[in-house]
Write a protein that holds these residues in place. Structure first.
Motif, PDB file in Angstrom:
ATOM      1  N   LEU A 191      78.369  42.594  62.799  1.00 54.45           N
ATOM      2  CA  LEU A 191      79.045  42.406  61.160  1.00 54.45           C
ATOM      3  C   LEU A 191      79.472  41.105  62.116  1.00 54.45           C
ATOM      4  N   ASP A 192      80.811  41.638  63.842  1.00 57.82           N
ATOM      5  CA  ASP A 192      81.279  40.408  64.016  1.00 57.82           C
ATOM      6  C   ASP A 192      80.965  38.941  64.539  1.00 57.82           C
ATOM      7  N   GLU A 193      79.350  39.309  64.595  1.00 54.09           N
ATOM      8  CA  GLU A 193      78.138  37.625  65.092  1.00 54.09           C
ATOM      9  C   GLU A 193      78.839  37.296  64.019  1.00 54.09           C
ATOM     10  N   VAL A 194      77.990  37.835  62.981  1.00 48.97           N
ATOM     11  CA  VAL A 194      77.979  36.842  61.434  1.00 48.97           C
ATOM     12  C   VAL A 194      79.309  36.714  61.413  1.00 48.97           C
ATOM     13  N   ALA A 195      80.199  37.473  61.195  1.00 48.72           N
ATOM     14  CA  ALA A 195      81.182  36.654  61.278  1.00 48.72           C
ATOM     15  C   ALA A 195      82.097  35.260  61.578  1.00 48.72           C
ATOM     16  N   VAL A 217      82.191  35.349  50.957  1.00 48.24           N
ATOM     17  CA  VAL A 217      82.977  36.729  51.595  1.00 48.24           C
ATOM     18  C   VAL A 217      84.120  37.245  50.813  1.00 48.24           C
ATOM     19  N   ASN A 218      85.173  36.478  50.200  1.00 49.82           N
ATOM     20  CA  ASN A 218      86.415  37.217  50.286  1.00 49.82           C
ATOM     21  C   ASN A 218      85.589  37.016  48.991  1.00 49.82           C
ATOM     22  N   HIS A 219      85.173  36.765  48.094  1.00 53.72           N
ATOM     23  CA  HIS A 219      84.614  37.667  46.962  1.00 53.72           C
ATOM     24  C   HIS A 219      85.773  39.257  46.396  1.00 53.72           C
ATOM     25  N   PRO A 220      86.044  39.320  45.815  1.00 55.78           N
ATOM     26  CA  PRO A 220      86.504  40.966  45.799  1.00 55.78           C
ATOM     27  C   PRO A 220      85.187  42.350  44.767  1.00 55.78           C
ATOM     28  N   ILE A 221      84.104  41.246  44.492  1.00 53.86           N
ATOM     29  CA  ILE A 221      82.954  41.987  43.459  1.00 53.86           C
ATOM     30  C   ILE A 221      81.959  41.849  44.466  1.00 53.86           C
ATOM     31  N   LEU A 222      81.516  40.230  44.797  1.00 52.51           N
ATOM     32  CA  LEU A 222      80.460  40.553  45.057  1.00 52.51           C
ATOM     33  C   LEU A 222      80.044  41.065  46.818  1.00 52.51           C
ATOM     34  N   PHE A 223      81.870  41.065  47.286  1.00 56.34           N
ATOM     35  CA  PHE A 223      81.566  41.114  48.859  1.00 56.34           C
ATOM     36  C   PHE A 223      82.794  42.108  48.447  1.00 56.34           C
ATOM     37  N   ASP A 224      82.402  43.517  47.975  1.00 58.04           N
ATOM     38  CA  ASP A 224      83.125  44.244  48.214  1.00 58.04           C
ATOM     39  C   ASP A 224      83.326  45.234  49.342  1.00 58.04           C
ATOM     40  N   HIS A 225      82.562  44.504  50.242  1.00 62.22           N
ATOM     41  CA  HIS A 225      82.854  45.598  52.020  1.00 62.22           C
ATOM     42  C   HIS A 225      82.171  44.519  52.757  1.00 62.22           C
ATOM     43  N   PRO A 226      82.221  44.107  53.921  1.00 64.91           N
ATOM     44  CA  PRO A 226      81.326  43.519  54.161  1.00 64.91           C
ATOM     45  C   PRO A 226      80.233  43.713  55.041  1.00 64.91           C
ATOM     46  N   VAL A 227      78.781  42.596  54.994  1.00 64.49           N
ATOM     47  CA  VAL A 227      77.501  42.759  55.134  1.00 64.49           C
ATOM     48  C   VAL A 227      77.473  41.920  56.292  1.00 64.49           C
ATOM     49  N   ASP A 228      76.152  42.449  56.843  1.00 64.65           N
ATOM     50  CA  ASP A 228      75.387  41.184  57.505  1.00 64.65           C
ATOM     51  C   ASP A 228      74.668  39.999  56.582  1.00 64.65           C
ATOM     52  N   HIS A 229      75.359  40.823  55.512  1.00 63.35           N
ATOM     53  CA  HIS A 229      73.481  39.042  55.114  1.00 63.35           C
ATOM     54  C   HIS A 229      74.205  38.525  53.238  1.00 63.35           C
ATOM     55  N   ALA A 230      73.198  38.085  52.931  1.00 60.16           N
ATOM     56  CA  ALA A 230      74.491  38.074  51.237  1.00 60.16           C
ATOM     57  C   ALA A 230      73.840  39.099  50.851  1.00 60.16           C
ATOM     58  N   GLU A 290      70.686  35.133  55.035  1.00 57.37           N
ATOM     59  CA  GLU A 290      71.364  35.083  56.520  1.00 57.37           C
ATOM     60  C   GLU A 290      72.865  34.020  55.787  1.00 57.37           C
ATOM     61  N   LEU A 291      74.286  34.835  56.432  1.00 63.96           N
ATOM     62  CA  LEU A 291      74.782  33.977  56.210  1.00 63.96           C
ATOM     63  C   LEU A 291      75.785  32.748  56.884  1.00 63.96           C
ATOM     64  N   THR A 292      74.406  32.926  58.030  1.00 62.90           N
ATOM     65  CA  THR A 292      74.979  31.890  59.083  1.00 62.90           C
ATOM     66  C   THR A 292      73.790  30.181  58.869  1.00 62.90           C
ATOM     67  N   SER A 293      73.368  30.138  58.134  1.00 67.82           N
ATOM     68  CA  SER A 293      72.427  28.886  57.761  1.00 67.82           C
ATOM     69  C   SER A 293      72.573  29.224  55.770  1.00 67.82           C
ATOM     70  N   ALA A 294      72.458  27.404  55.544  1.00 73.91           N
ATOM     71  CA  ALA A 294      71.802  27.171  54.135  1.00 73.91           C
ATOM     72  C   ALA A 294      71.161  27.887  53.645  1.00 73.91           C
ATOM     73  N   CYS A 295      70.908  28.355  52.134  1.00 70.47           N
ATOM     74  CA  CYS A 295      70.290  28.365  51.774  1.00 70.47           C
ATOM     75  C   CYS A 295      70.240  27.505  50.660  1.00 70.47           C
ATOM     76  N   TRP A 296      69.251  27.657  50.194  1.00 70.99           N
ATOM     77  CA  TRP A 296      68.966  26.470  48.829  1.00 70.99           C
ATOM     78  C   TRP A 296      68.536  27.027  47.922  1.00 70.99           C
TER      79      TRP A 296
END
Length: 323
Positions: free
Chosen positions: A174-178, A218-231, A267-273
């Protein structure tokens, strides 16, 4: 590991309430939709839920409940039954392989009270590694006050934390992904994707109207209810819906049907089309708008989906002010 659903013990026990948030993998108590469960036969269960008359993200549209409330109810039932019915310890991950739903628009009408929902769930394809659940498929029939509401199907695998982390490698840290999460791109105009607020738009424009970039806030309170490592899966379902609405614009409607197959983590670390094509093979009814949606990341397909909108000729719609 059990959650008691025996309401016969006392009048106090008969009072209804939401299930503990830990059983549905939510941090916010307010986002728990499920209220109870019971076994009706081997590998067959009834899970109850309540949908609010209004929701900050899954808001009513044209007097109809958001059909993705059905998807979120089934999503919550996946960890619930994994824990209480199949003895999966907390900390294990349930990973979607397939998901689909189909709703009866008439049964989605918002009433004068919250909607009480029953999910009749039959589990099949149950596999184990030793005594540990490895995966299964849920077949769901949803009713509302005895009236048919819709169906859903969810296939998933179950991974212990150690196995999950080994499979994910540095992408599971999680820290690395963030630290490597890409900047949030600008949103599409909300009304073009069926939304009221820029904050809830999960797509960003490109030079093509058939291609968008996924916005994973990742700050959306519903879609990101808690920290995760992927979409999260619900973010990807919302991306399919918004891509379908964009494809149908300026016509509006309700996304009554969706079928999606997941191949890789987004992944959260590169663009997804997110790429959208009109599904001409299904485009026979004038009041339906079927589409195909594909997600690609690093030249690999993340998911492939089909979806269908019941357009304005059959579903009452709210009006959107120009922005």
């Amino acid at each position: 590991m059990t959650v008691s659903t025996d309401h016969s013990a006392s009048p106090i026990a008969a009072l209804s309430s939401a299930l503990p948030r830990e059983y549905v993998h939510k941090s916010a108590h307010s986002e728990v939709l499920l209220t109870g469960w019971r076994t009706v036969a081997p590998d067959e269960y009834v899970v109850t839920a309540q949908w609010p008359r209004a929701h900050s993200f899954y808001a009513p549209d044209g007097g109809h409940h958001d059909p993705l409330l059905l998807a979120e109810s089934v999503r919550q039932a996946i960890p619930l039954l994994s824990h209480v019915a199949y003895d999966v310890p907390f900390g294990h991950r349930q990973i979607w392989d397939t998901f689909s739903y189909s709703t009866n628009a008439d049964a989605l009408a918002v009433g004068s009270t919250p909607a009480d929902i029953s999910l009749h769930i039959r589990c099949s394809g149950i596999s184990r590694r030793g005594r540990r659940l490895a995966g299964l498929t849920m077949h769901v029939t949803a009713t509302r006050d005895g009236k048919f509401l819709g169906t859903a199907e969810a296939g998933f695998t179950n991974q212990p934390e150690a196995v999950y982390q080994r499979l994910r490698g540095r992408n599971g840290d999680l820290d690395e992904v963030a630290a490597r999460t890409i900047p949030l791109p600008p949103p599409l105009t909300p009304r073009r994707v069926g939304r009221d607020r820029f904050h809830d738009v999960v797509l960003s424009p490109t030079s093509s109207t058939r291609r968008a970039q996924l916005r994973a806030d990742v700050n959306h309170p519903i879609l990101f209810d808690h920290p995760v490592d992927h979409a999260p899966g619900m973010l990807l379902l919302e991306a399919v819906r918004q891509a379908a609405y964009r494809s149908a614009y300026p016509r509006r409607g309700v996304l009554t049907d969706m079928e999606i197959r997941f191949f890789r983590y987004a992944e959260l670390t590169s663009a997804c089309w997110i790429e959208t094509l009109r599904n001409t093979e299904e485009a026979s009814a004038p009041d339906r708008h079927p589409v195909r949606v594909i997600a690609r990341q690093n030249d690999e397909v993340i998911f492939a989906a089909t979806a269908s909108i019941a357009t304005a000729t059959t579903v009452p719609l709210r009006m959107y002010a120009a922005r």
